[in-house]
Scaffold this active site. Structure first.
Site, mmCIF file in Angstrom:
data_model
loop_
_atom_site.group_PDB
_atom_site.id
_atom_site.type_symbol
_atom_site.label_atom_id
_atom_site.label_comp_id
_atom_site.label_asym_id
_atom_site.label_seq_id
_atom_site.Cartn_x
_atom_site.Cartn_y
_atom_site.Cartn_z
ATOM 1 N N SER A 7 101.928 34.888 7.592
ATOM 2 C CA SER A 7 101.506 34.762 9.386
ATOM 3 C C SER A 7 101.528 32.629 9.495
ATOM 4 C CB SER A 7 99.909 34.790 9.903
ATOM 5 O OG SER A 7 99.606 34.512 9.219
ATOM 6 N N TYR A 38 98.304 36.064 13.256
ATOM 7 C CA TYR A 38 98.340 37.468 13.352
ATOM 8 C C TYR A 38 96.801 38.549 13.438
ATOM 9 C CZ TYR A 38 103.457 36.819 11.810
ATOM 10 O OH TYR A 38 104.791 36.285 11.546
ATOM 11 N N GLY A 39 96.268 38.095 13.181
ATOM 12 C CA GLY A 39 95.278 39.114 12.854
ATOM 13 C C GLY A 39 94.169 39.348 14.153
ATOM 14 N N CYS A 69 101.107 39.116 3.885
ATOM 15 C CA CYS A 69 99.704 39.023 5.309
ATOM 16 C C CYS A 69 99.136 40.517 4.984
ATOM 17 C CB CYS A 69 100.333 38.565 6.724
ATOM 18 S SG CYS A 69 99.328 38.457 8.251
ATOM 19 N N ASN A 70 97.903 40.544 5.031
ATOM 20 C CA ASN A 70 98.128 42.077 4.874
ATOM 21 C C ASN A 70 97.597 42.368 6.292
ATOM 22 O OD1 ASN A 70 95.578 42.901 2.998
ATOM 23 N ND2 ASN A 70 95.740 40.651 2.766
ATOM 24 N N THR A 71 97.690 41.693 7.684
ATOM 25 C CA THR A 71 97.759 42.528 8.416
ATOM 26 C C THR A 71 98.996 42.885 8.757
ATOM 27 O OG1 THR A 71 95.753 41.104 9.630
ATOM 28 C CG2 THR A 71 97.126 41.550 11.442
ATOM 29 N N GLU A 162 90.448 27.391 7.055
ATOM 30 C CA GLU A 162 91.506 26.514 7.406
ATOM 31 C C GLU A 162 91.222 24.971 7.321
ATOM 32 O OE1 GLU A 162 94.443 28.081 10.383
ATOM 33 O OE2 GLU A 162 94.972 29.846 8.295
ATOM 34 N N CYS A 194 93.206 39.989 3.066
ATOM 35 C CA CYS A 194 93.313 39.095 3.568
ATOM 36 C C CYS A 194 94.141 37.522 2.880
ATOM 37 C CB CYS A 194 92.124 38.294 5.067
ATOM 38 S SG CYS A 194 92.849 37.040 5.159
ATOM 39 N N THR A 195 94.815 37.356 3.347
ATOM 40 C CA THR A 195 95.392 36.042 2.327
ATOM 41 C C THR A 195 94.519 34.795 2.137
ATOM 42 O OG1 THR A 195 96.232 35.332 4.655
ATOM 43 C CG2 THR A 195 97.596 35.943 3.031
ATOM 44 N N HIS A 196 93.242 34.590 3.224
ATOM 45 C CA HIS A 196 92.654 33.835 3.140
ATOM 46 C C HIS A 196 91.588 33.316 2.246
ATOM 47 C CE1 HIS A 196 95.209 32.257 6.618
ATOM 48 N NE2 HIS A 196 93.982 31.447 6.727
HETATM 49 N N1 DGL Z 1 97.624 36.319 6.920
HETATM 50 C C1 DGL Z 1 96.735 36.896 7.628
HETATM 51 C C2 DGL Z 1 96.073 38.158 7.103
HETATM 52 O O1 DGL Z 1 96.377 38.268 5.813
HETATM 53 C C3 DGL Z 1 95.318 36.005 8.008
HETATM 54 C C4 DGL Z 1 95.606 34.784 8.681
HETATM 55 C C5 DGL Z 1 96.421 35.203 10.064
HETATM 56 O O2 DGL Z 1 95.034 36.222 10.613
HETATM 57 O O3 DGL Z 1 97.104 34.984 10.771
HETATM 58 O O4 DGL Z 1 95.664 39.343 7.596
#
Ligand code: DGL
Length: 275
Positions: A7, A38-39, A69-71, A162, A194-196
């Site tokens: 995302s 995306y979350g 992206c996990n979401t 971020e 989650c990626t972060h």
């Molecule tokens: N990349 C999203 C994840 O891993 C986190 C950031 C988002 O919510 O877009 O779920």
């Protein structure tokens, strides 16, 4: 070429793990910065965006696509896997994280932290239950270790990461608050869904204590690809190996380059695209 999308720039933490292990391949990264986060979108919207991203990477010639992206993996991986029927191969980050968590967990008390979308989808719990059975079958044991997934949405962590507030006292307070129910539930393993979150991994490990195994979904996904290539050599054969890297974003290239370089740990040159 391996296409990796997310995302935004978070998926670069996943790409970093791939580059560390398999620098020989050509990679294309797409950060859908224009539609982040995306979350907090509905699963329907995430599905639509994921199809767009996949289409873009297919047109660019990607033969293997990683949903970093996990979401997106939680809400839409099945959908795109069925839609494209292996052409190209599309893989996510949830299953490798789940398999690693099951291997490492002693008592089957597995914590999962992620965005609201990931937690609401319940995808981690579903996969944990499914793979629990398979793993124990494989090991020749009875599936006596009942897995319990303890999930916690941590929506404020993404914006703080971020903003670069990794070591900030407010981030620490927030983390403490988010992790409290998981500590009280005595989880023995914690999935960073989650990626972060890999950017906060040290702090999370410190707060959870030494007895809790902390698993990064992106790292688990990169670890698992070697075995995947052994089982599917035809996929590996179709990939170019010139070490070429291309970075696309659907929003400002400048912001992408600044933040992206921090997430990847090396300087990147991004190009804005309409998809
Ligand atoms: N990349 C999203 C994840 O891993 C986190 C950031 C988002 O919510 O877009 O779920």
């Amino acid at each position: 070429m391996i296409g990796i999308f997310d995302s935004g720039f978070g998926g670069l933490t996943v790409m970093k793990e791939y580059l560390k292990r398999y620098p020989q391949y050509d990679y294309m990264y797409l950060g859908d910065q224009a539609n982040t986060p995306y979350g907090s979108h509905s699963p329907e919207r995430v599905n639509k965006l994921v199809v767009q991203n996949v289409e873009f990477l297919i047109k660019k010639g990607c033969k293997l696509i990683i949903v970093a992206c996990n979401t997106a993996s939680a809400d839409a991986l099945r959908h795109v896997q069925q839609k494209y029927k292996g052409k190209p191969t599309i893989l996510g980050v949830l299953v490798p994280a789940v398999e690693e968590a099951l291997r490492s967990s002693k008592f089957g008390r597995i914590g999962v932290i992620g965005t609201r979308g990931t937690v609401i989808s319940n995808a981690y719990e579903r996969e944990l239950k499914k793979y629990q059975k398979e793993l124990y079958k494989l090991k020749g044991k009875r599936a006596e270790k009942n897995v319990r997934a303890i999930q916690k949405a941590c929506p404020l962590l993404v914006p703080f990461v971020e903003e670069g507030m990794i070591k900030h006292v407010v981030t620490r307070m927030m983390l403490k608050n988010y992790l409290r129910p998981l500590r009280h539930a005595n989880v023995d393993t914690l999935i960073l869904g989650c990626t972060h979150y890999p950017l906060l991994q040290k702090e999370i490990e410190r707060m959870m204590g030494r007895r809790v195994a902390v698993i990064s979904s992106g790292k688990a996904a990169a670890d698992a690809i070697e075995d995947y290539f052994k089982r599917h050599p035809e996929v590996e054969k179709g990939l170019f190996k010139k070490g070429k890297r291309t970075y696309y974003t659907t929003d400002s290239a400048e912001k992408f380059e600044t933040l992206g370089s921090r997430f990847l740990g090396e300087k990147i040159k991004g190009e804005k695209v309409e998809i």
